[in-house]
Design a protein around this motif. Structure first.
Motif, PDB file in Angstrom:
ATOM      1  N   SER A 199       1.930   0.054   8.439  1.00  0.00           N
ATOM      2  CA  SER A 199       3.015  -0.032   7.461  1.00  0.00           C
ATOM      3  C   SER A 199       4.185  -0.795   8.073  1.00  0.00           C
ATOM      4  N   THR A 200       4.881  -1.589   7.254  1.00  0.00           N
ATOM      5  CA  THR A 200       6.013  -2.375   7.715  1.00  0.00           C
ATOM      6  C   THR A 200       7.228  -1.472   7.828  1.00  0.00           C
ATOM      7  N   THR A 201       7.764  -1.365   9.022  1.00  0.00           N
ATOM      8  CA  THR A 201       8.925  -0.506   9.277  1.00  0.00           C
ATOM      9  C   THR A 201      10.202  -1.312   9.471  1.00  0.00           C
ATOM     10  N   ASP A 236      15.599  -2.423  10.951  1.00  0.00           N
ATOM     11  CA  ASP A 236      14.790  -1.496  10.166  1.00  0.00           C
ATOM     12  C   ASP A 236      14.774  -1.941   8.710  1.00  0.00           C
ATOM     13  N   ARG A 237      14.200  -1.132   7.860  1.00  0.00           N
ATOM     14  CA  ARG A 237      14.058  -1.519   6.456  1.00  0.00           C
ATOM     15  C   ARG A 237      15.414  -1.590   5.740  1.00  0.00           C
ATOM     16  N   ARG A 292       5.424  -3.491  12.393  1.00  0.00           N
ATOM     17  CA  ARG A 292       4.558  -2.485  11.778  1.00  0.00           C
ATOM     18  C   ARG A 292       4.365  -1.304  12.727  1.00  0.00           C
ATOM     19  N   ASP A 293       4.096  -0.122  12.111  1.00  0.00           N
ATOM     20  CA  ASP A 293       3.774   1.055  12.918  1.00  0.00           C
ATOM     21  C   ASP A 293       2.282   1.107  13.170  1.00  0.00           C
TER      22      ASP A 293
END
Length: 801
Positions: free
Chosen positions: A283-285, A199-200, A278-279
């Motif tokens: 958006s980059t998750t 994750d981020r 990405r979701d």
């Protein structure tokens, strides 16, 4: 049936697609719709209520009250007309409606008189079925309120259908998701490369079994951990920075990292590719990563680099001029020795400036062909030394393969300039040797010939036992001297390469006949059974050189056979003819079978008794075998005999024919002499001319002696007598040849005049001319016995009176 056929709805294709996608058309009746039908019957006080779906050709009853729920042909019910609009269709009395008055369901059972139906309309406006009321009685009182209630019932049925379709879609999606998850789990477990997601916050959210094995943990135990929990701080920071860059830029990155692991794998080199995760909104998750263990490859690359470094050190320190080319042949590396020798830089050498301009094109053409074929190549070429001198080098280039594929080429060059000069000097010496041999052969043979002839002519004039014995010893010594001279000159000529085979096709009988006639007296004199088996076939060879091989083998067989037989036989073997010489002599021990072909080597003659030969016959046979490519084989048993065989190309095997007449026995020969026959002798050496004339005169010939062609023709024209035979030297004065003398005499007296060339010439010209014109050929010095045999073959048996 006279009812009106209903028109098709304008949205027929989308409507049918909707029915097929929902999967409701072929579904069996369901309880919820049956309850709606019963409620509708009670509300409207109708005996028959149906909920129907219609496709292109059929009608299904999803529910029914008062009527069997079986499919009916679309043109029979009222329902198709209901689908033509969104409003309720009311037929208060079917007998008064032209569309249905003649329908069989109205005029016959079940005698329907009333119909009211509301279309089942999907949210997107497609009419897929009806909620229908039917009765056997007309209902003129059916009101607008009733129509609105019927529409509500239709909406309830449609709502239930949509709900069921949604549930079916949800169930299908759930099954698909389960299948995808199962497939994903299977893939994660089966893939041998580590796969992970983060994750981020750089926490592991998913890892496969391969990733977990690297850390010696379970998949669940790794999930939720960060790089700092698994690696030392420095490595963890590099990995976190990598994931951070991918999340920030949205671009994939691939790196190679050497990382420590707590398992027995220890430090491993991984190639890690990290991509953004990405979701649905883009958006980059987090990130997803795939790693590949390239430790073995990196270790191999390091070993290869180390090996290449050692190899180049070895190449640089070798005294040979060496270079390495890539797989396509382009230059890659020149060793120190080559750079020092040429004094050129790699760029100049790659442009082939170090090769002599006259040699460069041929070398590059050879190089191009060999690289295309993948085969080694070599060439002698001049290279320029650092001092500017052009020197000859032998260049060899070989391919280096790995698993069958060429990966490079290695070339070497050896300075052969001095060797080449020595070789050229040796070749010139060989040519001088050949010229010397030709001159020596002629100059030695001429006086030897005259001595032999005069010694033979002395026979009738020497009286007394002592004188005759001395003459016999003289002739024996001369025969030995002649054999030695012939053999030594033959060996020298063959070694010098001045003998050029004259290959032609000829009947093998051309060799067997003279062989039989020449050696029958020798065999009979030793009491041996002598036989030449006739053979009718054509071979391809040099008749003179092949004849010399066979004569040497036969001479050897007779010399070393004291009792029994000597036989010459021919056996076809496919495209070859095996000419065999059999004897029952002393045989050859196994350890001597190679040595007997050496010069002067004789079995059982350590004292070098010349009566047993010179030991050169088989040495000449081996040299002629190599020159003609006629393999010689030997089968021998000590004290039992030997078989020498010569393999000759066989052109064809003709049908057998009667053997030629055999030479008359010696006793019969003595009964005939020259008997006054005319023999013409053309010889420019006066002593040889006198010797031949004396010998022929002793044999009863009339001899016409001439020193030139013109002199011979002048005497023949004056005498007018047809000669019985012409003997001519090959090399005559003023560049003339003996062949011309015989042909000119034939022009005067006809083609039937026999001719015999007696020459000291060792070149191929006499052989070629004799074969072309059917002439006999003898090489000086000629003994009286050999001359007698040759004359016998041309004129019949002759001999001294």
């Amino acid at each position: 049936m006279t009812s009106t056929e209903p028109p098709w709805p304008s949205s027929e294709r989308p409507r049918l697609d909707r029915l097929e996608s929902d999967g409701a058309a072929d579904a069996p009746p369901e309880a919820v719709f049956n309850r709606l039908a019963r409620l509708g019957a009670r509300h409207f006080r109708m005996p028959v209520v149906t909920i129907n779906l219609l496709d292109g050709t059929r009608q299904w009853s999803k529910a029914g009250y008062g009527l069997e729920t079986v499919p009916a042909e679309r043109q029979l019910p009222f329902c198709p007309f209901t689908l033509l609009g969104d409003a309720v269709l009311v037929v208060r009395d079917a007998l008064e409606d032209d569309r249905f008055a003649g329908h069989e369901a109205v005029t016959g059972p079940p005698h329907l008189r009333f119909y009211a139906g509301a279309p089942l309309i999907t949210p997107d406006g497609l009419r897929i079925g009806t909620f229908s009321l039917l009765d056997h009685q007309p209902h003129p009182e059916f009101s607008a309120e009733d129509e609105r209630d019927l529409e509500e019932f239709a909406r309830l049925a449609m709502h239930e259908m949509d709900s069921q379709a949604a549930r079916r879609a949800a169930q299908a999606a759930e099954r698909l998701l389960r299948d995808k998850n199962t497939l994903l789990e299977s893939l994660l477990e089966s893939v041998t490369d580590p796969i992970f997601t983060k994750d981020r916050e750089r926490r592991f959210t998913l890892v496969n079994a391969a990733t977990a094995r690297l850390f010696g943990r379970t998949r669940d135990a790794v999930a939720g951990l960060t790089g700092g929990d698994l690696f030392p701080p420095e490595e963890a920071k590099r990995l976190d920075d990598l994931c951070g860059r991918v999340i920030a830029t949205g671009r994939e990155e691939t790196v190679e990292e050497e990382l420590p692991f707590p398992t027995e794998d220890g430090r491993r080199v991984l190639m890690i590719s990290v991509m953004p995760l990405r979701d649905d909104g883009g958006s980059t998750t987090g990130v997803v990563g795939v790693a590949r263990d390239i430790t073995a490859r990196k270790r191999a690359e390091e070993a290869l680099r180390s090996s290449e470094a050692r190899f180049r050190t070895l190449v640089d320190n070798t005294p040979l001029l060496m270079w390495i080319n890539r797989s396509d042949g382009t230059p890659e590396y020149y060793n120190e020795e080559l750079r020092t020798y040429t004094g050129q830089d790699p760029e100049t050498m790659s442009a082939w400036q170090g090769f002599h301009p006259d040699d460069r094109a041929a070398y590059l053409e050879l190089r191009t062909r060999s690289i295309a074929a993948g085969t080694p190549y070599q060439s002698n070429i001049r290279m320029r030394r650092a001092d500017g001198a052009w020197r000859w080098h032998q260049c060899r280039v070989v391919p280096v393969r790995e698993k069958g594929r060429i990966v490079s080429w290695i070339g070497t060059a050896v300075d052969i300039h001095d060797i080449r000069r020595a070789q050229q000097a040796a070749e010139e010496a060989d040519r001088s040797k050949g010229r010397f041999l030709a001159a020596a052969s002629h100059d030695l043979r001429q006086p030897m010939q005259s001595i032999l002839l005069f010694a033979g002519a002395l026979g009738p004039h020497v009286t007394g036992e002592t004188g005759q014995r001395a003459l016999d010893r003289l002739q024996q010594g001369l025969d030995t001297l002649k054999d030695l001279l012939d053999s030594l000159l033959d060996v020298s000529r063959l070694d010098a390469g001045v003998v050029a085979p004259q290959i032609e096709e000829f009947p093998v009988s051309d060799l067997l006949g003279p062989l039989s006639a020449a050696y029958a007296p020798l065999a009979e004199a030793k009491g041996l059974d002598w036989r030449v088996v006739p053979f009718t076939g054509t071979v391809r060879s040099d008749r003179v050189l092949l004849g010399r091989m066979l004569r040497n083998l036969v001479d050897n067989a007779i010399r070393y056979t004291d009792r029994g037989r000597v036989m010459v036989d021919c056996r076809p073997q496919g495209t070859r003819l095996c000419v065999e010489v059999h004897d029952t002599g002393l045989g050859i021990p196994p350890d001597q079978r190679e040595r007997i072909f050496e010069e002067f080597h004789q079995i059982g003659n350590p004292e070098r008794d010349r009566d047993q030969g010179l030991g050169l016959g088989l040495a000449i046979v081996r040299r002629l075998s190599r020159l003609l490519d006629h393999p010689v084989d030997l089968v021998s048993r000590p004290e039992r005999g030997s078989i020498f065989s010569v393999s000759v190309p066989l052109v064809r095997h003709d049908a057998p024919h009667p053997p030629p007449p055999v030479r008359m026995a010696r006793d019969e020969a003595k009964a005939t002499t020259g008997d006054g026959r005319l023999a013409v002798v053309v010889e420019d050496d006066a002593i040889v001319l006198m010797g031949l004339a004396a010998m022929l005169g002793e044999w009863g010939f009339e001899v016409l002696s001439a020193g030139s062609i013109g002199e011979a023709l002048e005497q023949l024209r004056g005498g007018g007598r047809r000669p019985d035979i012409v003997l001519a030297d090959y090399r005559l004065r003023q560049g003339r040849v003996g062949t011309e003398a015989i042909l000119r005499i034939r022009d005067l007296f006809g083609e039937g005049v026999p001719g015999l060339i007696v020459t000291g010439e060792i070149g191929p010209e006499p052989q070629r001319d004799a074969a072309q014109h059917g002439l006999g050929l003898m090489h000086k010095p000629v003994t009286p016995r050999l001359l007698e045999a040759a004359l016998a073959r041309h004129l019949g048996a002759i001999g001294p009176a």
